[in-house]
Design an enzyme around this catalytic site. Structure first.
Site, mmCIF file in Angstrom:
data_model
loop_
_atom_site.group_PDB
_atom_site.id
_atom_site.type_symbol
_atom_site.label_atom_id
_atom_site.label_comp_id
_atom_site.label_asym_id
_atom_site.label_seq_id
_atom_site.Cartn_x
_atom_site.Cartn_y
_atom_site.Cartn_z
ATOM 1 N N HIS A 123 1.061 -1.240 0.107
ATOM 2 C CA HIS A 123 -0.057 -0.160 -0.209
ATOM 3 C C HIS A 123 0.965 1.247 -0.037
ATOM 4 C CE1 HIS A 123 -2.714 2.940 1.941
ATOM 5 N NE2 HIS A 123 -3.699 2.238 1.739
ATOM 6 N N ASP A 200 3.226 -4.093 8.122
ATOM 7 C CA ASP A 200 2.057 -3.370 7.946
ATOM 8 C C ASP A 200 0.947 -4.372 8.297
ATOM 9 O OD1 ASP A 200 -0.312 -2.121 7.165
ATOM 10 O OD2 ASP A 200 0.436 -1.425 4.905
ATOM 11 N N GLN A 203 -4.349 -4.746 7.815
ATOM 12 C CA GLN A 203 -5.305 -5.755 7.050
ATOM 13 C C GLN A 203 -5.305 -7.044 7.585
ATOM 14 O OE1 GLN A 203 -7.593 -4.621 5.299
ATOM 15 N NE2 GLN A 203 -6.736 -2.677 4.491
ATOM 16 N N LYS A 226 -10.118 0.502 11.010
ATOM 17 C CA LYS A 226 -10.194 -0.492 10.209
ATOM 18 C C LYS A 226 -10.710 -2.007 11.308
ATOM 19 C CE LYS A 226 -7.081 0.599 6.528
ATOM 20 N NZ LYS A 226 -7.993 1.216 5.567
ATOM 21 N N CYS A 364 -4.766 2.428 -3.580
ATOM 22 C CA CYS A 364 -3.553 2.900 -2.729
ATOM 23 C C CYS A 364 -2.491 2.168 -3.048
ATOM 24 C CB CYS A 364 -3.820 3.287 -1.419
ATOM 25 S SG CYS A 364 -4.682 4.796 -1.149
#
Lengths: 409, 130
Positions: A123, A200, A203, A226, A364
């Site tokens: 991303h 990261d 998600q 999120k 993104c």
């Protein structure tokens, strides 16, 4: 396979699902962008502002002590959730800010190592800060290749992680393709060569059990909104020993122990990295979201979303679509696809007419889309409240889009 | 938004292709959605004699471009410059959601660039991003 949880019952705990979109009930399938908020989180935030609002760490009065207690407890709750201690949890605005903090404060720990290694799947949030650091500091930027099945090329990783590598930064789950990266294997390779690792996890943390010790990473970043919390609150986990050696990112109030006109001494962790009045209600709300997730169980959430993903993949294949997903064994509940002859934005717009929220675009991840040779995709992403009926609604909408556009199946 | 007239322009766009002797030419690209549009004009004595557009994009951007080409032949360069957003909205005659306005206006931007830029076909030096 039966779902591990009862999503219809959970849906009732999210007030937004009472509303109608274009006269239809809301089918929300853009959870990779942001999730809806359960009543428990909304109530916690309302309760904070109604009953406990004060600034933290300064007041000697009871109200301030209550706010401070709640805010500090939030660090501990989130720490426990990912297998870290409270002082290793830094509150930021979001994943992007967490990574920017690292891009600013990590370089002094790089020594003579001159390479930053990312993956082709990142991303922009886990790409642009490193790319700009590379330009600023004259470092080399390298990328671990993606295989044609949308998984990460481990052999390429092995080749590119060397004694020159300062840092390996990668997503746990790709927001564009759903790929679950073998983070454990990457951190092992990095450790063997003495490179630092940044994950990261925007998600993954909302959708599966995540434990920083098991992953073996040095840093991990994610966003509150999120994972059923509010916007404006994010998390950076860092190994204490490293955070202590890093200079602060932002300076000012709350992050200091002692200040003179010409010098300052930094506060203890995590305050050293939390300059200024933080997003107190956001942090407390995020702790409530974590408690909510723990009650349902991350393992159950993963199983449920896996089930929906398998179902959707199977049903999508009946249409004239290209699917960009590595398959259920390597992928999470994010499905990117393109309907032949129909632009992703048209698919998303027409879905909206059915009350269905999905994303269309580059997600993104412009360089990744370029690599795939497409301007973007339509993307379905699941959350804990999604049901088999939601999957069915997508398929019905797709039928009607195909009919409208006269696509040959 | 996806009324029959929009879909028919999308499926069978008018003036789609390129001109051999274009006098004016412009290209626009919207990196956000990947919409890519080229407009070519054949202008004689300040008047548009022919037009073609090419590229790829969503139904809204392609239909808008197709509809726009239907009204430019016979217009002067000055008249092209005076075309406004509202003219495009009138042509489309659909309720546009805020997220799709950019798609609808890509053709106008490209046409204006061609009208102002007065680039010949050989001059492809300028590629503007939206």
């Amino acid at each position: 396979m039966l779902s591990a949880i009862n999503p219809s019952a959970l849906k009732k705990q999210f007030p937004i699902f009472k509303r109608k979109i274009h006269g239809k009930s809301l089918t929300y399938l853009d959870n990779a962008a942001t999730t809806q908020k359960p009543q428990a989180v909304i109530d916690t935030i309302t309760d904070y502002y109604t009953n406990h609002n004060a600034n933290i760490h300064r007041g000697v009065y009871q109200l301030s002590q209550e706010a401070t207690g709640l805010y500090e407890a939030a660090h501990a709750t989130i720490g426990r959730f990912i297998g870290a201690s409270a002082d290793e949890i830094i509150f930021t605005r979001n994943t992007t800010e967490s990574i920017n903090l690292l891009a600013h404060s990590l370089p002094p720990l790089f020594g003579k190592r001159n390479e930053l290694l990312l993956t082709e799947l990142e991303h922009h949030a886990n790409l642009v800060p490193w790319q700009q650091l590379a330009k600023r500091a004259g470092m080399q930027l390298k990328f671990i290749r993606m295989n044609s099945d949308f998984t990460l090329d481990l052999a390429d990783a092995e080749k590119k992680i060397t004694s020159k590598t300062a840092l390996v930064a990668l997503c746990h789950v790709s927001n564009a393709l759903g790929t679950i990266n073998p983070v454990q294997k990457i951190t092992q390779l990095a450790k063997a060569k003495g490179a630092l690792t940044v994950v990261d996890a925007a998600q993954s943390v909302p959708h599966m059990p995540v434990d920083v010790k098991r992953l073996g990473c040095d840093f991990l970043a994610f966003s509150g909104h999120k994972m059923y919390g509010s916007t404006g609150i994010g998390v950076l986990y860092g190994r204490k020993e490293l955070l202590e050696r890093m200079p602060p990112y932002m300076t000012g109030g709350d992050m200091i122990k002692r200040v003179s006109y010409h010098d300052a001494e930094w506060n203890d962790l995590p305050m050293k990295f939390e300059a200024g009045t933080p997003h107190i209600s956001g942090a407390i709300g995020l702790a409530a979201a974590v408690s909510y997730l723990q009650k349902i169980g991350m393992e159950n959430i993963r199983k449920h979303e896996e089930h929906l993903t398998a179902l959707a993949l199977e049903q999508l294949k009946k249409f004239s679509v290209t699917i960009y997903h590595p398959g259920i064994n390597h992928g999470a509940g994010i499905i990117s696809f393109n309907l032949r002859g129909v632009h992703a934005h048209d698919v998303a717009s027409l879905m909206d007419d059915h009350g269905i929220c999905i994303r269309g675009g580059h997600h993104c991840a412009m360089p990744l889309m370029k690599k795939l040779g497409i301007p973007g995709t339509a993307r379905i992403s699941f959350g804990l409240y999604n049901t088999e009926q939601d999957v069915a609604a997508v398929m019905i909408a797709l039928q009607s889009i195909i009919k409208k556009f006269g696509v040959k199946v | 938004m996806y009324r029959e007239h929009i879909l028919s322009h999308y499926k069978e766009p008018q003036h789609f292709g390129s001109l051999q002797h274009a006098t004016h030419h412009a290209h626009s690209f919207n990196p956000l959605c990947g919409d890519d549009l080229t407009m070519e004009l054949l202008v004689k004595k300040q008047q548009v004699e022919d037009v073609r557009f090419s590229g790829k994009g969503c139904a809204i951007s392609m239909a808008a471009a197709s509809m726009l080409t239907e009204i430019v032949v016979g217009k002067t360069i000055d008249q092209l410059k005076k075309l406004t957003k509202d003219d495009i909205f009138k042509l489309l005659d659909i309720p546009l959601s805020p997220g799709r306005i950019k798609c609808a206006l890509l053709c106008l931007e490209t046409l204006h660039k061609a009208a102002y830029g007065e680039q010949s076909k050989g001059d492809k030096g300028e590629h503007h991003d939206v």
